[in-house]
Design an enzyme around this catalytic site. Sequence first.
Site, short mmCIF file in Angstrom:
data_model
loop_
_atom_site.label_atom_id
_atom_site.label_comp_id
_atom_site.label_asym_id
_atom_site.label_seq_id
_atom_site.Cartn_x
_atom_site.Cartn_y
_atom_site.Cartn_z
N PRO A 474 19.05 42.07 59.84
CA PRO A 474 19.03 40.84 58.97
C PRO A 474 17.63 40.55 59.29
O PRO A 474 17.05 40.00 60.39
CB PRO A 474 19.81 39.58 59.61
N ASP A 650 14.00 41.08 63.47
CA ASP A 650 15.25 41.19 63.67
C ASP A 650 15.72 39.81 63.81
O ASP A 650 15.56 39.61 65.04
CB ASP A 650 15.86 42.62 64.52
N HIS A 651 16.45 39.16 63.07
CA HIS A 651 16.53 37.54 63.33
C HIS A 651 17.85 37.45 64.14
O HIS A 651 17.63 36.50 64.74
CB HIS A 651 16.99 37.19 62.07
N ARG A 652 18.37 38.60 64.60
CA ARG A 652 19.57 38.58 65.66
C ARG A 652 18.63 38.31 66.88
O ARG A 652 19.70 37.92 67.93
CB ARG A 652 20.56 39.91 65.37
N ILE A 654 15.31 37.47 67.54
CA ILE A 654 13.99 36.63 67.33
C ILE A 654 14.25 35.41 66.43
O ILE A 654 14.60 35.72 65.08
CB ILE A 654 12.84 37.45 66.82
#
Length: 678
Positions: A474, A650-652, A654
């Site tokens: 993501p 990577d939004h998981r 950061i």
Amino acid sequence: MQITTPDIGVDKAIVAEILVKVGDTIAVDDSIVLLESDKASVEVPSTSAGVVKSILINQGDEVSEGTVLIELQAEDDANAVETQQAGAADKTSENTPTSLPDDEILQEVASYQPSTAASQSAAPAANAGASATVEVQVPDIGVEKALVGEILVQVGDEVEVDQSIVVVESDKATVEVPSTVAGTVEAIQIKEGDTVKEGVVLLTVKTAGAAPAAQPAAAPQTEQVSAPAAPEAKAENVAPAPSAPAGDMEVKVPDLGVDKAAVAEILVQVGDKVEKDQSIIVVESDKATVEVPSTVVGTIKAIHVELGQSVSEGVALITVEVEGQAASAPTPAAKAEAPLPKAAPAPAAVATKAEAAAVPAVHSADKLTKEQNAANAKVYAGPAVRKLARELGVVLSDVKASGPHARLMKEDLFAYVKNRLTAPQAAPTPAAVAAPAGLPKLPSFDAFGGVEEKALSRLQQVSIPQLSLNNYIPQVTQFDAADITELEAWRNELKGNFKKEGISLTIMAFIIKAVAYLLKEEREFAGHLADDGKSVLLRKEIHMGIAVATPDGLTVPVLRNPDQKSIKQIAVELGELGQKARDKKLTPKDLQGANFTISSLGAIGGTAFTPLVNWPQVAILGISPATMQPVWNGESFDPRLMLPLSLSYDHRVINGADAARFTNKLTKLLKDIRTLLI
């Protein structure tokens, strides 16, 4: 037996001290050589016990992994030679070939010159009968012990060089052990289920030679022509020497940093002379194109790979006749042997090709779905069977095994292919090919003018699986702009002196230094998401990937520890890495270990872009060309040189706020680089 330099953690080391001498008897793990590098001093232990036969390096020599250090003679072999020499005067024609365990002992006995006339006539007779028996031993298989899973030959079988003879298994892998000689199997010394290790004798092979044919003529001539008989017998005894592996060395695939790579180009031909470190093969993986160098000097005798073939670490690429070790000319006996090993496998090879050609649709392992590859990994089959399955386009998990312990045999593959040929073609293969991308099959464009097919470069093709991993990340991109007006002015002041030293000072060197400084504070940006998704693995060092555009595509060499280097050092290494990438000279180590990447459009153009996070990394910084822009200073507009930044993450791992804070800090560092000194 040769003892080579193990993996010592560095590319090269200096021989500081040689701890043994010729004639010494050493045990396993006895230190034989002291090596020194800029990191440490290392004592290299012996991997076998025996007597030091020769020392192949000198103090001060530079060695690397795989360099031969000493030649060792097993204690049993040495005792056999001493016994042979001590009793040479009493030898008779009753001596059997089994008294000589290998070709090296044969050569020592052949060169032994007794002083009495009786022993001179007896020695050739003994050698003539003993010249043909060779022991095939377990090579270095990467583990201490392994089980004999299957014996592929029987007593009386004819074997060729490199023909698989035994399958051994460990908890890590299944390995087919090849024969090192050609001849007839006389005895098998092991059985299925035995535990073996390096040096254990597997079987004895009687090599094909001219010695048996010479014996009838030697008997009646012993009394009449004793003087010429000795040279003739000695010449016959030397005949096996050219076929011995002493003068031939295989150049194998080094550690590429990936499980497998494709052979993109073969740079040499049989008969070519090669130098040490000369590039011989170009291989391509999803990370880069790498030229594999030769590790020896000599003449190429054979090439073992083909274009497009997938190879992995340890696969033999070429055989080189090493200069100074090979025999000057083959004897008639050696020439007579040459066609014999090649005649036996011809029918099987023809059958394999015929059956392979009849397969309606062939697909490689790279085109299988993840589920199929996972299922194949669980199938019990040897490397030769797996290679054949790839050639025939067979999914191993679909084949029923008939071998011992549910082992998949070649016959099982042939039976499966024949069964498929007799069944209606339901065409499951196209579905399997389309599955990895998750996209439907392309429609026909014939009604709209047709198409022209243009092949992707090999680097682009092998990059597709790595790029597809981005579908599972993501990803978000944070945009910002840094004022580098003063930084650019300082760079222009410095670049003149740098240019005199042959150094190209670009703005990228300053950006790398600033990013490396920031990653020491914001460690999550240089970390990795753990497999269980419950933690972040924080790296202790910074290794930065720098994307470089080449004619074949994008490659990403790695700059080591930029946080510990000056701007000048970074600029020098940047130039070297970029040139190596364009010249296809990058080594596997140049491409490994990055935990953050910078991709710059440089002078190509554009205003901004969204770089893709390169798994298993969690962030990547994109740099677009800087432009002069009007910036409000509170009273008026000033012309400022603004550098666009694009941080994808990577939004998981950061959060958006963390990414915004990161780019904001970076803009401040680039606006006033002196902040790094505070």
